[in-house]
Design a protein around this motif. Structure first.
Motif, short mmCIF file in Angstrom:
data_model
loop_
_atom_site.label_atom_id
_atom_site.label_comp_id
_atom_site.label_asym_id
_atom_site.label_seq_id
_atom_site.Cartn_x
_atom_site.Cartn_y
_atom_site.Cartn_z
N VAL A 194 -12.24 -33.97 -43.81
CA VAL A 194 -12.59 -33.07 -42.65
C VAL A 194 -11.46 -33.49 -41.57
N PRO A 195 -11.07 -32.29 -40.92
CA PRO A 195 -9.95 -32.38 -39.77
C PRO A 195 -10.53 -33.53 -38.77
N TYR A 196 -9.58 -34.16 -38.31
CA TYR A 196 -9.56 -35.20 -37.26
C TYR A 196 -9.18 -34.76 -35.66
N ARG A 197 -9.74 -33.98 -35.34
CA ARG A 197 -9.38 -33.34 -34.17
C ARG A 197 -10.60 -33.07 -33.36
N GLY A 198 -10.29 -32.45 -31.96
CA GLY A 198 -11.44 -32.09 -31.16
C GLY A 198 -12.15 -33.16 -30.49
N ALA A 207 -10.97 -37.34 -29.68
CA ALA A 207 -10.83 -37.68 -28.31
C ALA A 207 -11.63 -39.19 -28.23
N ILE A 208 -12.76 -39.01 -29.01
CA ILE A 208 -13.50 -40.42 -29.15
C ILE A 208 -12.57 -41.47 -29.63
N GLY A 209 -11.98 -41.13 -30.73
CA GLY A 209 -11.47 -42.05 -31.45
C GLY A 209 -10.22 -42.80 -30.66
N ASP A 210 -9.42 -41.64 -29.96
CA ASP A 210 -8.33 -42.21 -29.16
C ASP A 210 -8.90 -43.14 -27.88
N GLU A 214 -17.10 -18.89 -29.42
CA GLU A 214 -17.24 -20.38 -28.88
C GLU A 214 -15.94 -20.90 -29.44
N VAL A 215 -15.39 -21.75 -28.46
CA VAL A 215 -14.07 -22.45 -28.91
C VAL A 215 -14.41 -23.82 -28.70
N GLU A 216 -13.69 -24.50 -29.35
CA GLU A 216 -14.01 -26.12 -29.37
C GLU A 216 -12.48 -26.62 -28.96
N THR A 217 -12.42 -27.40 -27.85
CA THR A 217 -11.15 -28.13 -27.66
C THR A 217 -11.55 -29.81 -27.89
#
Length: 537
Positions: A311-315, A319-322, A39-42
Protein backbone atom coordinates in the motif's frame (compact mmCIF):
# COMPACT_ATOMS: atom_id res chain seq x y z
CA UNK A 1 -15.94 25.40 -30.45
CA UNK A 2 -12.71 25.82 -28.55
CA UNK A 3 -10.63 23.42 -26.49
CA UNK A 4 -10.02 24.56 -22.93
CA UNK A 5 -7.42 22.97 -20.68
CA UNK A 6 -7.91 22.71 -16.92
CA UNK A 7 -4.86 22.36 -14.69
CA UNK A 8 -4.67 20.92 -11.22
CA UNK A 9 -4.96 24.13 -9.14
CA UNK A 10 -2.17 25.46 -6.96
CA UNK A 11 -3.34 24.30 -3.54
CA UNK A 12 -0.72 26.30 -1.61
CA UNK A 13 0.24 25.49 2.00
CA UNK A 14 3.23 23.47 0.76
CA UNK A 15 1.16 20.93 -1.23
CA UNK A 16 2.84 20.20 -4.57
CA UNK A 17 0.85 17.24 -5.89
CA UNK A 18 -2.34 15.25 -5.44
CA UNK A 19 -3.57 11.74 -6.21
CA UNK A 20 -6.42 11.61 -8.70
CA UNK A 21 -8.72 9.20 -6.88
CA UNK A 22 -11.89 9.13 -8.98
CA UNK A 23 -13.17 10.53 -12.24
CA UNK A 24 -16.87 11.42 -12.22
CA UNK A 25 -16.98 12.14 -15.95
CA UNK A 26 -15.84 10.51 -19.20
CA UNK A 27 -14.97 11.88 -22.65
CA UNK A 28 -18.14 13.02 -24.38
CA UNK A 29 -20.02 13.86 -21.18
CA UNK A 30 -21.72 17.23 -21.00
CA UNK A 31 -20.83 19.22 -17.88
CA UNK A 32 -21.93 22.46 -16.29
CA UNK A 33 -19.81 25.01 -14.47
CA UNK A 34 -19.12 23.94 -10.87
CA UNK A 35 -20.14 20.34 -11.55
CA UNK A 36 -17.78 17.93 -9.77
CA UNK A 37 -15.61 16.16 -12.33
CA UNK A 38 -13.07 14.43 -10.10
CA UNK A 39 -11.92 13.69 -6.56
CA UNK A 40 -8.30 14.44 -5.66
CA UNK A 41 -6.51 13.47 -2.46
CA UNK A 42 -3.61 15.44 -1.07
CA UNK A 43 -1.83 14.87 2.23
CA UNK A 44 -4.42 17.25 3.70
CA UNK A 45 -7.83 16.04 2.55
CA UNK A 46 -9.99 14.41 -0.11
CA UNK A 47 -11.69 17.13 -2.12
CA UNK A 48 -13.97 17.64 -5.09
CA UNK A 49 -12.63 19.30 -8.23
CA UNK A 50 -15.33 21.35 -9.99
CA UNK A 51 -15.51 22.11 -13.69
CA UNK A 52 -14.72 25.74 -14.56
CA UNK A 53 -16.74 25.59 -17.80
CA UNK A 54 -20.04 24.70 -19.40
CA UNK A 55 -19.18 22.31 -22.20
CA UNK A 56 -18.25 18.78 -23.17
CA UNK A 57 -15.42 16.67 -21.77
CA UNK A 58 -12.86 16.26 -24.53
CA UNK A 59 -10.05 14.27 -22.91
CA UNK A 60 -8.97 12.97 -19.51
CA UNK A 61 -5.22 13.58 -19.13
CA UNK A 62 -4.67 11.63 -15.89
CA UNK A 63 -5.48 8.11 -14.74
CA UNK A 64 -7.19 7.18 -11.48
CA UNK A 65 -4.53 6.50 -8.87
CA UNK A 66 -1.98 8.72 -10.62
CA UNK A 67 -0.02 11.34 -8.66
CA UNK A 68 -0.45 14.64 -10.51
CA UNK A 69 1.83 17.65 -9.90
CA UNK A 70 0.10 20.97 -9.32
CA UNK A 71 -0.12 22.84 -12.63
CA UNK A 72 -0.41 19.77 -14.86
CA UNK A 73 -3.40 19.58 -17.21
CA UNK A 74 -5.80 16.91 -15.98
CA UNK A 75 -8.78 17.43 -18.29
CA UNK A 76 -9.78 19.32 -21.44
CA UNK A 77 -13.20 20.65 -22.41
CA UNK A 78 -14.91 21.64 -25.65
CA UNK A 79 -16.53 24.99 -24.97
CA UNK A 80 -19.04 26.59 -27.31
CA UNK A 81 -18.87 30.22 -28.39
CA UNK A 82 -15.18 30.60 -27.65
CA UNK A 83 -13.62 30.07 -31.07
CA UNK A 84 -10.99 32.15 -32.79
CA UNK A 85 -13.43 34.95 -33.50
CA UNK A 86 -14.61 35.07 -29.93
CA UNK A 87 -12.91 36.32 -26.84
CA UNK A 88 -10.54 34.01 -25.04
CA UNK A 89 -11.12 33.92 -21.33
CA UNK A 90 -7.97 34.08 -19.29
CA UNK A 91 -7.37 32.12 -16.10
CA UNK A 92 -8.24 35.01 -13.79
CA UNK A 93 -11.45 35.93 -15.57
CA UNK A 94 -10.21 38.93 -17.65
CA UNK A 95 -11.40 39.16 -21.27
CA UNK A 96 -8.88 39.85 -24.04
CA UNK A 97 -9.60 39.93 -27.75
CA UNK A 98 -8.38 37.20 -30.10
CA UNK A 99 -5.93 39.65 -31.64
CA UNK A 100 -4.55 40.50 -28.19
CA UNK A 101 -4.27 36.84 -27.30
CA UNK A 102 -2.13 36.34 -30.35
CA UNK A 103 0.50 38.74 -29.08
CA UNK A 104 3.28 36.50 -27.78
CA UNK A 105 6.00 37.16 -25.30
CA UNK A 106 8.40 37.65 -28.24
CA UNK A 107 6.78 40.99 -28.89
CA UNK A 108 8.92 42.28 -26.02
CA UNK A 109 9.83 45.95 -26.01
CA UNK A 110 8.29 46.50 -29.44
CA UNK A 111 4.87 45.56 -28.14
CA UNK A 112 5.35 47.80 -25.13
CA UNK A 113 6.27 50.74 -27.33
CA UNK A 114 3.34 50.22 -29.70
CA UNK A 115 1.03 49.84 -26.75
CA UNK A 116 1.98 53.35 -25.63
CA UNK A 117 -0.10 54.75 -28.48
CA UNK A 118 -2.68 52.05 -29.11
CA UNK A 119 -3.57 51.29 -25.51
CA UNK A 120 -3.32 54.68 -23.83
CA UNK A 121 -6.94 54.33 -22.82
CA UNK A 122 -6.87 50.59 -22.26
CA UNK A 123 -7.98 49.96 -18.74
CA UNK A 124 -8.89 46.90 -16.77
CA UNK A 125 -11.40 46.79 -13.99
CA UNK A 126 -10.34 44.75 -11.00
CA UNK A 127 -11.74 41.24 -11.09
CA UNK A 128 -11.73 38.74 -8.30
CA UNK A 129 -11.32 35.71 -10.55
CA UNK A 130 -13.63 32.95 -11.71
CA UNK A 131 -16.25 32.27 -9.07
CA UNK A 132 -16.96 28.68 -8.08
CA UNK A 133 -20.47 28.47 -6.69
CA UNK A 134 -23.49 26.23 -7.11
CA UNK A 135 -26.70 27.54 -8.70
CA UNK A 136 -28.43 27.61 -5.32
CA UNK A 137 -25.62 29.74 -3.85
CA UNK A 138 -25.78 32.13 -6.80
CA UNK A 139 -29.53 32.40 -6.36
CA UNK A 140 -29.10 33.16 -2.65
CA UNK A 141 -26.56 35.87 -3.50
CA UNK A 142 -29.04 37.49 -5.88
CA UNK A 143 -31.81 37.33 -3.30
CA UNK A 144 -29.61 38.96 -0.65
CA UNK A 145 -28.18 41.53 -3.02
CA UNK A 146 -24.61 40.24 -2.63
CA UNK A 147 -22.05 40.54 -5.42
CA UNK A 148 -20.88 36.93 -5.53
CA UNK A 149 -17.77 37.91 -7.45
CA UNK A 150 -16.50 39.79 -4.42
CA UNK A 151 -17.10 37.00 -1.88
CA UNK A 152 -14.09 34.98 -0.75
CA UNK A 153 -14.95 31.28 -0.86
CA UNK A 154 -14.21 29.02 2.09
CA UNK A 155 -15.35 25.76 0.50
CA UNK A 156 -13.26 23.14 -1.34
CA UNK A 157 -11.20 24.63 -4.19
CA UNK A 158 -12.19 28.12 -3.06
CA UNK A 159 -15.87 27.47 -3.74
CA UNK A 160 -18.30 30.04 -2.39
CA UNK A 161 -20.77 28.48 0.04
CA UNK A 162 -24.14 29.62 1.35
CA UNK A 163 -22.52 30.56 4.67
CA UNK A 164 -19.99 32.75 2.82
CA UNK A 165 -22.80 34.61 1.06
CA UNK A 166 -24.80 34.91 4.27
CA UNK A 167 -21.78 36.25 6.14
CA UNK A 168 -21.20 38.85 3.42
CA UNK A 169 -24.84 39.88 3.59
CA UNK A 170 -24.82 40.07 7.40
CA UNK A 171 -21.67 42.18 7.46
CA UNK A 172 -23.07 44.51 4.86
CA UNK A 173 -19.71 44.48 3.12
CA UNK A 174 -20.74 42.39 0.14
CA UNK A 175 -17.32 40.82 0.28
CA UNK A 176 -15.40 44.10 0.21
CA UNK A 177 -12.74 42.46 2.35
CA UNK A 178 -12.09 40.03 -0.42
CA UNK A 179 -11.57 42.83 -2.91
CA UNK A 180 -9.26 44.83 -0.70
CA UNK A 181 -6.51 42.25 -0.84
CA UNK A 182 -4.48 40.58 -3.54
CA UNK A 183 -5.63 37.93 -5.98
CA UNK A 184 -7.44 34.84 -4.76
CA UNK A 185 -5.63 31.54 -4.79
CA UNK A 186 -7.41 28.19 -4.89
CA UNK A 187 -6.88 25.75 -2.04
CA UNK A 188 -8.20 22.18 -1.84
CA UNK A 189 -8.57 22.56 1.90
CA UNK A 190 -11.25 25.14 1.46
CA UNK A 191 -9.07 27.98 2.65
CA UNK A 192 -8.60 30.84 0.20
CA UNK A 193 -4.91 31.62 0.47
CA UNK A 194 -4.30 35.29 -0.22
CA UNK A 195 -0.70 36.13 -0.92
CA UNK A 196 1.05 39.26 0.20
CA UNK A 197 1.14 42.24 -2.09
CA UNK A 198 2.94 45.59 -2.33
CA UNK A 199 5.27 45.21 0.64
CA UNK A 200 6.17 41.58 -0.03
CA UNK A 201 9.38 42.30 -1.85
CA UNK A 202 8.14 43.43 -5.23
CA UNK A 203 11.29 45.22 -6.24
CA UNK A 204 11.73 48.90 -6.97
CA UNK A 205 8.81 50.96 -8.15
CA UNK A 206 8.53 54.53 -9.33
CA UNK A 207 7.49 57.20 -6.89
CA UNK A 208 4.27 59.14 -7.17
CA UNK A 209 0.75 57.98 -7.85
CA UNK A 210 1.85 54.84 -9.68
CA UNK A 211 3.45 53.32 -6.60
CA UNK A 212 0.81 54.72 -4.27
CA UNK A 213 -1.88 52.93 -6.27
CA UNK A 214 0.04 49.66 -6.41
CA UNK A 215 -2.56 47.62 -4.59
CA UNK A 216 -5.99 47.13 -6.12
CA UNK A 217 -6.01 50.00 -8.63
CA UNK A 218 -9.13 50.60 -10.66
CA UNK A 219 -7.17 51.54 -13.79
CA UNK A 220 -3.95 50.08 -15.16
CA UNK A 221 -2.20 50.74 -18.47
CA UNK A 222 -0.31 47.79 -19.92
CA UNK A 223 0.50 46.23 -23.26
CA UNK A 224 -1.44 43.15 -24.38
CA UNK A 225 1.73 41.07 -24.03
CA UNK A 226 2.09 42.25 -20.45
CA UNK A 227 -1.49 41.33 -19.66
CA UNK A 228 -0.89 37.89 -21.09
CA UNK A 229 2.12 37.41 -18.81
CA UNK A 230 -0.06 38.41 -15.84
CA UNK A 231 -2.62 35.80 -16.93
CA UNK A 232 0.02 33.11 -17.18
CA UNK A 233 1.47 34.02 -13.78
CA UNK A 234 -2.02 34.00 -12.23
CA UNK A 235 -1.86 37.53 -10.85
CA UNK A 236 -4.21 40.49 -11.08
CA UNK A 237 -2.49 43.20 -13.06
CA UNK A 238 -4.22 45.88 -10.96
CA UNK A 239 -2.25 44.66 -7.92
CA UNK A 240 1.16 44.81 -9.59
CA UNK A 241 3.22 47.84 -8.45
CA UNK A 242 3.61 50.16 -11.42
CA UNK A 243 7.14 50.87 -12.60
CA UNK A 244 6.09 53.87 -14.71
CA UNK A 245 3.40 56.49 -15.05
CA UNK A 246 1.91 57.57 -18.37
CA UNK A 247 -0.67 60.30 -18.85
CA UNK A 248 -1.23 60.31 -15.12
CA UNK A 249 -2.06 56.60 -14.97
CA UNK A 250 -0.06 53.65 -13.65
CA UNK A 251 1.80 51.74 -16.39
CA UNK A 252 2.95 48.16 -15.70
CA UNK A 253 5.83 46.47 -17.54
CA UNK A 254 6.45 42.72 -18.04
CA UNK A 255 9.38 42.86 -15.60
CA UNK A 256 7.14 44.31 -12.87
CA UNK A 257 4.62 41.52 -13.39
CA UNK A 258 7.28 38.82 -13.12
CA UNK A 259 8.82 40.39 -10.01
CA UNK A 260 5.41 40.65 -8.36
CA UNK A 261 4.54 37.03 -9.17
CA UNK A 262 7.87 35.86 -7.72
CA UNK A 263 7.29 37.92 -4.57
CA UNK A 264 3.87 36.30 -4.18
CA UNK A 265 5.35 32.83 -4.40
CA UNK A 266 8.01 33.67 -1.83
CA UNK A 267 5.44 35.19 0.52
CA UNK A 268 3.21 32.13 0.24
CA UNK A 269 6.14 29.84 0.98
CA UNK A 270 7.10 31.92 4.04
CA UNK A 271 3.53 31.95 5.35
CA UNK A 272 3.14 28.22 4.82
CA UNK A 273 6.36 27.53 6.73
CA UNK A 274 5.34 29.77 9.62
CA UNK A 275 1.94 28.09 9.92
CA UNK A 276 3.01 24.52 9.25
CA UNK A 277 3.43 23.45 12.86
CA UNK A 278 -0.03 24.49 13.95
CA UNK A 279 -1.63 23.37 10.70
CA UNK A 280 -0.07 19.92 10.77
CA UNK A 281 -0.96 19.45 14.42
CA UNK A 282 -4.56 20.40 13.80
CA UNK A 283 -5.05 17.96 10.95
CA UNK A 284 -3.95 14.67 12.43
CA UNK A 285 -4.66 13.01 15.69
CA UNK A 286 -2.79 11.38 18.48
CA UNK A 287 -2.18 7.65 18.26
CA UNK A 288 -5.14 5.36 19.01
CA UNK A 289 -7.82 3.67 17.02
CA UNK A 290 -10.71 5.58 18.47
CA UNK A 291 -13.99 7.01 17.38
CA UNK A 292 -15.49 10.19 18.74
CA UNK A 293 -18.64 8.45 19.91
CA UNK A 294 -17.89 6.44 23.08
CA UNK A 295 -20.69 3.92 22.63
CA UNK A 296 -20.14 3.22 18.95
CA UNK A 297 -17.44 0.82 17.85
CA UNK A 298 -15.30 1.60 14.83
CA UNK A 299 -16.47 -0.28 11.77
CA UNK A 300 -13.83 -1.79 9.49
CA UNK A 301 -13.57 -0.45 5.98
CA UNK A 302 -16.05 -2.05 3.57
CA UNK A 303 -13.26 -2.81 1.15
CA UNK A 304 -9.53 -2.33 1.18
CA UNK A 305 -6.15 -3.87 0.45
CA UNK A 306 -5.79 -7.60 0.98
CA UNK A 307 -2.98 -9.45 2.73
CA UNK A 308 0.20 -9.53 0.70
CA UNK A 309 -0.40 -6.23 -1.09
CA UNK A 310 1.87 -3.18 -0.92
CA UNK A 311 0.00 0.00 0.00
CA UNK A 312 1.48 3.41 -0.95
CA UNK A 313 2.53 5.41 2.10
CA UNK A 314 1.28 8.84 1.16
CA UNK A 315 -1.58 11.29 1.45
CA UNK A 316 -3.36 11.61 4.80
CA UNK A 317 -1.79 8.39 6.11
CA UNK A 318 1.70 9.79 5.63
CA UNK A 319 0.69 13.13 7.19
CA UNK A 320 -0.54 11.23 10.25
CA UNK A 321 2.69 9.26 10.43
CA UNK A 322 4.87 12.35 10.11
CA UNK A 323 2.89 14.10 12.85
CA UNK A 324 3.10 11.13 15.21
CA UNK A 325 6.85 10.83 14.68
CA UNK A 326 7.37 14.52 15.22
CA UNK A 327 5.28 14.58 18.38
CA UNK A 328 6.79 11.45 19.90
CA UNK A 329 10.39 12.52 19.29
CA UNK A 330 9.86 16.17 20.25
CA UNK A 331 7.75 16.03 23.42
CA UNK A 332 8.81 13.62 26.20
CA UNK A 333 5.59 11.74 26.93
CA UNK A 334 4.37 10.63 30.34
CA UNK A 335 1.02 8.87 30.74
CA UNK A 336 -1.08 8.93 33.92
CA UNK A 337 -3.78 6.22 34.31
CA UNK A 338 -6.86 6.31 36.53
CA UNK A 339 -10.55 5.39 36.62
CA UNK A 340 -13.75 7.01 37.84
CA UNK A 341 -17.17 5.83 38.97
CA UNK A 342 -19.59 7.34 36.44
CA UNK A 343 -22.80 5.63 37.55
CA UNK A 344 -24.49 8.99 38.14
CA UNK A 345 -23.30 10.25 34.76
CA UNK A 346 -24.81 7.23 33.00
CA UNK A 347 -28.14 7.85 34.71
CA UNK A 348 -28.07 11.59 33.94
CA UNK A 349 -27.36 10.95 30.28
CA UNK A 350 -30.24 8.48 30.06
CA UNK A 351 -32.53 11.15 31.51
CA UNK A 352 -31.35 13.82 29.08
CA UNK A 353 -31.22 11.72 25.89
CA UNK A 354 -34.98 11.98 25.11
CA UNK A 355 -34.88 15.75 25.60
CA UNK A 356 -31.88 16.03 23.28
CA UNK A 357 -33.58 13.86 20.67
CA UNK A 358 -36.53 16.25 20.67
CA UNK A 359 -34.05 18.93 19.62
CA UNK A 360 -32.66 16.65 16.93
CA UNK A 361 -29.41 16.02 18.81
CA UNK A 362 -27.73 12.69 19.54
CA UNK A 363 -26.32 13.05 23.06
CA UNK A 364 -23.28 10.88 23.78
CA UNK A 365 -20.95 10.94 26.76
CA UNK A 366 -18.38 13.06 24.92
CA UNK A 367 -20.00 16.48 25.57
CA UNK A 368 -20.04 15.70 29.32
CA UNK A 369 -16.33 14.79 29.19
CA UNK A 370 -15.54 17.95 27.22
CA UNK A 371 -17.26 20.11 29.83
CA UNK A 372 -15.43 18.31 32.65
CA UNK A 373 -12.09 18.71 30.89
CA UNK A 374 -12.57 22.44 30.32
CA UNK A 375 -13.61 22.98 33.94
CA UNK A 376 -10.37 21.27 35.01
CA UNK A 377 -8.28 23.19 32.45
CA UNK A 378 -9.40 26.46 34.01
CA UNK A 379 -7.88 25.33 37.32
CA UNK A 380 -4.73 23.87 35.73
CA UNK A 381 -3.75 26.24 32.89
CA UNK A 382 -0.43 24.49 32.23
CA UNK A 383 -2.39 21.59 30.75
CA UNK A 384 -3.99 24.03 28.30
CA UNK A 385 -0.68 25.40 27.07
CA UNK A 386 1.81 25.38 24.24
CA UNK A 387 5.61 25.52 24.36
CA UNK A 388 7.08 28.30 22.21
CA UNK A 389 10.56 26.84 21.84
CA UNK A 390 11.89 29.64 19.65
CA UNK A 391 11.10 32.34 22.22
CA UNK A 392 11.62 30.01 25.18
CA UNK A 393 8.16 30.70 26.59
CA UNK A 394 5.23 28.60 27.80
CA UNK A 395 2.07 30.06 26.31
CA UNK A 396 -0.92 29.54 28.62
CA UNK A 397 -3.90 29.57 26.27
CA UNK A 398 -7.02 31.53 27.22
CA UNK A 399 -9.15 29.64 24.68
CA UNK A 400 -10.75 26.25 25.26
CA UNK A 401 -10.86 24.55 21.86
CA UNK A 402 -11.19 20.79 22.25
CA UNK A 403 -10.23 18.40 19.48
CA UNK A 404 -12.14 15.11 19.24
CA UNK A 405 -10.30 12.29 17.46
CA UNK A 406 -12.45 10.68 14.77
CA UNK A 407 -11.66 7.46 12.93
CA UNK A 408 -11.89 7.65 9.14
CA UNK A 409 -11.08 5.19 6.40
CA UNK A 410 -7.64 6.80 6.02
CA UNK A 411 -6.81 7.21 9.71
CA UNK A 412 -7.55 9.60 12.54
CA UNK A 413 -8.57 13.20 12.05
CA UNK A 414 -9.22 15.74 14.79
CA UNK A 415 -12.17 18.11 14.30
CA UNK A 416 -11.91 21.00 16.75
CA UNK A 417 -14.89 22.28 18.72
CA UNK A 418 -14.16 25.91 19.55
CA UNK A 419 -15.24 27.82 22.62
CA UNK A 420 -16.33 24.78 24.62
CA UNK A 421 -16.47 26.88 27.78
CA UNK A 422 -19.28 28.98 26.33
CA UNK A 423 -21.52 26.19 25.01
CA UNK A 424 -24.19 24.00 26.56
CA UNK A 425 -24.41 20.23 26.20
CA UNK A 426 -26.83 20.35 23.25
CA UNK A 427 -24.75 22.87 21.34
CA UNK A 428 -21.58 20.89 22.02
CA UNK A 429 -23.18 17.65 20.88
CA UNK A 430 -24.55 19.25 17.71
CA UNK A 431 -21.27 20.97 16.81
CA UNK A 432 -19.20 17.88 17.52
CA UNK A 433 -21.50 15.48 15.64
CA UNK A 434 -21.55 17.68 12.54
CA UNK A 435 -17.76 18.04 12.40
CA UNK A 436 -17.11 14.37 13.08
CA UNK A 437 -19.47 13.40 10.27
CA UNK A 438 -17.73 15.80 7.91
CA UNK A 439 -14.37 14.31 8.88
CA UNK A 440 -15.57 10.77 8.17
CA UNK A 441 -16.89 11.88 4.79
CA UNK A 442 -13.55 13.63 4.11
CA UNK A 443 -15.39 16.92 3.59
CA UNK A 444 -14.05 18.80 6.60
CA UNK A 445 -12.12 22.00 5.96
CA UNK A 446 -8.61 22.74 7.15
CA UNK A 447 -9.77 25.50 9.46
CA UNK A 448 -12.10 23.10 11.30
CA UNK A 449 -9.09 21.00 12.33
CA UNK A 450 -6.87 23.84 13.51
CA UNK A 451 -6.49 25.83 16.70
CA UNK A 452 -7.08 23.06 19.22
CA UNK A 453 -5.74 23.49 22.77
CA UNK A 454 -6.51 19.99 24.13
CA UNK A 455 -7.51 16.67 22.52
CA UNK A 456 -9.77 13.82 23.62
CA UNK A 457 -9.62 10.40 21.99
CA UNK A 458 -11.92 7.48 22.73
CA UNK A 459 -10.52 3.96 22.68
CA UNK A 460 -13.55 2.59 24.49
CA UNK A 461 -15.60 2.61 21.29
CA UNK A 462 -13.65 -0.42 20.10
CA UNK A 463 -13.37 -2.12 23.46
CA UNK A 464 -10.17 -0.75 24.97
CA UNK A 465 -9.61 0.39 28.54
CA UNK A 466 -6.16 1.97 28.88
CA UNK A 467 -3.77 3.48 26.33
CA UNK A 468 -0.68 5.66 25.98
CA UNK A 469 -1.98 8.20 23.41
CA UNK A 470 0.45 10.40 21.53
CA UNK A 471 0.00 14.13 22.12
CA UNK A 472 -1.52 16.16 19.30
CA UNK A 473 1.54 18.42 19.05
CA UNK A 474 1.98 21.36 19.67
CA UNK A 475 -0.62 20.81 22.41
CA UNK A 476 0.80 19.48 25.67
CA UNK A 477 -1.82 16.93 26.73
CA UNK A 478 -4.30 14.39 25.40
CA UNK A 479 -6.93 12.35 27.27
CA UNK A 480 -7.90 8.84 26.17
CA UNK A 481 -11.25 7.43 27.32
CA UNK A 482 -11.73 3.73 27.90
CA UNK A 483 -14.93 1.75 27.73
CA UNK A 484 -17.54 2.26 30.46
CA UNK A 485 -17.84 -1.15 32.14
CA UNK A 486 -19.68 -2.51 35.13
CA UNK A 487 -17.17 -3.30 37.87
CA UNK A 488 -17.34 -4.05 41.61
CA UNK A 489 -16.80 -1.07 43.88
CA UNK A 490 -17.07 -0.56 47.64
CA UNK A 491 -19.86 1.88 48.55
CA UNK A 492 -20.66 2.49 52.23
CA UNK A 493 -18.85 -0.73 53.17
CA UNK A 494 -20.68 -2.89 50.63
CA UNK A 495 -19.35 -4.28 47.37
CA UNK A 496 -21.79 -3.22 44.63
CA UNK A 497 -21.72 -3.06 40.81
CA UNK A 498 -20.90 0.39 39.45
CA UNK A 499 -20.29 1.93 36.03
CA UNK A 500 -16.57 2.69 35.70
CA UNK A 501 -14.74 4.75 33.08
CA UNK A 502 -10.96 4.46 32.62
CA UNK A 503 -8.80 7.50 31.83
CA UNK A 504 -5.32 7.78 30.28
CA UNK A 505 -3.73 11.25 30.25
CA UNK A 506 -0.53 11.75 28.26
CA UNK A 507 1.37 15.00 28.89
CA UNK A 508 4.44 16.77 27.57
CA UNK A 509 6.74 16.46 30.57
CA UNK A 510 8.65 19.59 29.56
CA UNK A 511 5.57 21.64 30.49
CA UNK A 512 3.38 19.46 32.72
CA UNK A 513 4.76 17.73 35.81
CA UNK A 514 3.47 14.36 36.91
CA UNK A 515 1.86 15.85 40.00
CA UNK A 516 -0.04 18.40 37.90
CA UNK A 517 -1.20 15.63 35.56
CA UNK A 518 -2.56 13.66 38.52
CA UNK A 519 -4.27 16.70 40.03
CA UNK A 520 -5.84 17.59 36.70
CA UNK A 521 -7.13 14.04 36.27
CA UNK A 522 -8.56 14.11 39.79
CA UNK A 523 -10.48 17.27 38.97
CA UNK A 524 -11.88 15.69 35.77
CA UNK A 525 -12.92 12.69 37.85
CA UNK A 526 -14.67 14.94 40.35
CA UNK A 527 -16.87 16.45 37.64
CA UNK A 528 -17.60 13.12 35.96
CA UNK A 529 -18.48 11.44 39.26
CA UNK A 530 -20.77 14.36 40.17
CA UNK A 531 -22.12 15.42 36.75
CA UNK A 532 -24.61 17.89 38.23
CA UNK A 533 -21.61 20.11 38.90
CA UNK A 534 -21.28 20.46 35.13
CA UNK A 535 -24.61 22.25 35.03
CA UNK A 536 -22.89 25.16 36.76
CA UNK A 537 -20.18 25.37 34.07
Amino acid sequence: MAIKEFKLPDVGEGVAEGELVTWHVAPGDTVEEDQVVAEVETDKALVDVPSPYNGTVSELRAEEGEMVPVGDVIITFEVEGEGEEDTAESSDGEQVTADDAGDGDDAGDAADESAEETTDTAETERTSGRVFASPSVRRLARELGVDIGSVSGSGPSGRVTESDVQAAADSGSDGDDADSGGPRSVSFSGKSAVSKRGDAGNGEVASGSASADAAGREKTLAAPATRRIADEEGVNIDDVPASEERDGEAFVTPEAVREYAQAQREAQAADAKALSEEADAGEVAAESGSESEPETASEPAASGPAAGERVPYRGVRRAIGDQMERSKYTAPHVTHHDDVDVTDLVELREDLKPLAEEQGVSLTYMPFVMKAVVAALKEFPYVNAQLDEENEEIVLRDEYNVGVAAATDVGLMVPVVRGVDGKGLSDLARDMNEKVEKARERKISREEMQGGTFTITNIGGIGGEYATPIINYPEVAILALGAIKEKPRVVDGDVVPRKVLTLSLSVDHRVVDGAVAAQFTNKVKEYLANPKLLMLE
